[in-house]
Enzyme design. Structure first.
Site, PDB file in Angstrom:
ATOM      1  N   ASP A 112     -16.339  14.068   2.751  1.00 35.57           N
ATOM      2  CA  ASP A 112     -14.889  14.242   2.738  1.00 35.57           C
ATOM      3  C   ASP A 112     -14.258  13.164   3.608  1.00 35.57           C
ATOM      4  OD1 ASP A 112     -12.256  15.063   3.138  1.00 35.57           O
ATOM      5  OD2 ASP A 112     -12.794  17.130   3.655  1.00 35.57           O
ATOM      6  N   ASN A 161      -0.154   8.348  -5.294  1.00 36.41           N
ATOM      7  CA  ASN A 161       0.636   8.084  -6.494  1.00 36.41           C
ATOM      8  C   ASN A 161       1.893   7.334  -6.047  1.00 36.41           C
ATOM      9  OD1 ASN A 161       2.733  10.044  -5.812  1.00 36.41           O
ATOM     10  ND2 ASN A 161       1.262  11.607  -6.418  1.00 36.41           N
ATOM     11  N   GLY A 174      -6.388  15.767  -5.696  1.00 36.28           N
ATOM     12  CA  GLY A 174      -7.545  14.993  -5.239  1.00 36.28           C
ATOM     13  C   GLY A 174      -7.460  14.583  -3.786  1.00 36.28           C
ATOM     14  N   ASP A 213      -5.524  12.449  -2.397  1.00 31.83           N
ATOM     15  CA  ASP A 213      -4.131  12.358  -1.949  1.00 31.83           C
ATOM     16  C   ASP A 213      -3.665  13.697  -1.378  1.00 31.83           C
ATOM     17  OD1 ASP A 213      -1.571  11.283  -1.554  1.00 31.83           O
ATOM     18  OD2 ASP A 213      -0.981  11.527  -3.647  1.00 31.83           O
ATOM     19  N   SER A 227      -8.765   5.549  -8.221  1.00 30.27           N
ATOM     20  CA  SER A 227      -8.474   5.633  -9.667  1.00 30.27           C
ATOM     21  C   SER A 227      -9.542   6.305 -10.516  1.00 30.27           C
ATOM     22  CB  SER A 227      -8.153   4.257 -10.268  1.00 30.27           C
ATOM     23  OG  SER A 227      -6.853   3.848  -9.922  1.00 30.27           O
ATOM     24  N   GLY A 259     -10.548   9.475 -10.428  1.00 33.46           N
ATOM     25  CA  GLY A 259     -10.309  10.903 -10.659  1.00 33.46           C
ATOM     26  C   GLY A 259      -9.384  11.095 -11.851  1.00 33.46           C
ATOM     27  N   TYR A 313      -6.951   9.481 -12.778  1.00 35.82           N
ATOM     28  CA  TYR A 313      -6.524   8.238 -13.438  1.00 35.82           C
ATOM     29  C   TYR A 313      -7.595   7.704 -14.389  1.00 35.82           C
ATOM     30  CZ  TYR A 313      -2.381   7.921 -10.398  1.00 35.82           C
ATOM     31  OH  TYR A 313      -1.180   8.141  -9.767  1.00 35.82           O
TER      32      TYR A 313
END
Length: 171
Positions: A9, A23, A31, A33, A120, A122, A124
């Site tokens: 993590d 984003n 996720g 973020d 990107s 996940g 995306y």
């Protein structure tokens, strides 16, 4: 500059700066973020709102930084990775820019350690193998320049990404 691979993590890694796969709104999401915003606390969101008010968010491939709030880091660099659309919309250049712009900010802040998530890959949907190759190449290329950075960590949350990075880095 050394490159290290960790599985775990990213919000628990004690480094100078953690990179957030943000984003463009900078207001948190899912996720990594969402995890960074939840664990870091409201100080991160407050600074993200100030950045939004000043410049209207963050464009794909660009990066901005804030405090790390309650995280075991000094800063968070927020970078917006590209959404995968088949590879014909400059996704690889935009993803590379995420890493390079994050590294430049860390260097400008004269930081010694940085931890990257798998940007990107996940929601995306960037292909994990290609994303890992771009990430590692960008960091290795940057490492050839004069920099304050001494340690770069790739922090993989899942086994699949960890194994991909392990295979590439062992070459």
């Amino acid at each position: 500059m050394t490159i290290e691979l960790l599985k775990g993590d990213i919000t628990t890694i004690p480094v100078d700066v953690i990179v957030n796969a943000a984003n463009s709104s900078l207001l948190g999401g899912g996720g990594v973020d969402g995890a960074i915003h939840r664990k870091g606390g409201k100080a991160i969101l407050e600074e993200c709102i100030q950045i939004r008010n000043r410049q209207g968010g963050c464009a794909t491939g660009e990066a901005v930084y804030t405090t790390a709030g309650n995280l075991p880091a000094r800063y968070v660099i927020h970078t917006v990775g590209p959404v995968w659309n088949g590879g014909s919309n400059n996704e690889s250049l935009l993803l590379e820019s995420c890493y390079l712009n994050s590294l430049r900010i860390a260097n400008e802040l004269t930081l010694k350690s940085i931890a990257f998530p798998n940007i990107s890959t996940g929601i995306y949907h960037y292909p994990k193998q290609q994303a890992a190759e771009i990430a590692i190449h960008a960091v290795q290329t940057f490492g050839e320049e004069e920099s304050s950075l001494e340690q770069v960590f790739f922090v993989c949350f899942d086994d699949e990404n960890y194994q991909i990075y392990q295979k590439i880095l062992s070459k």
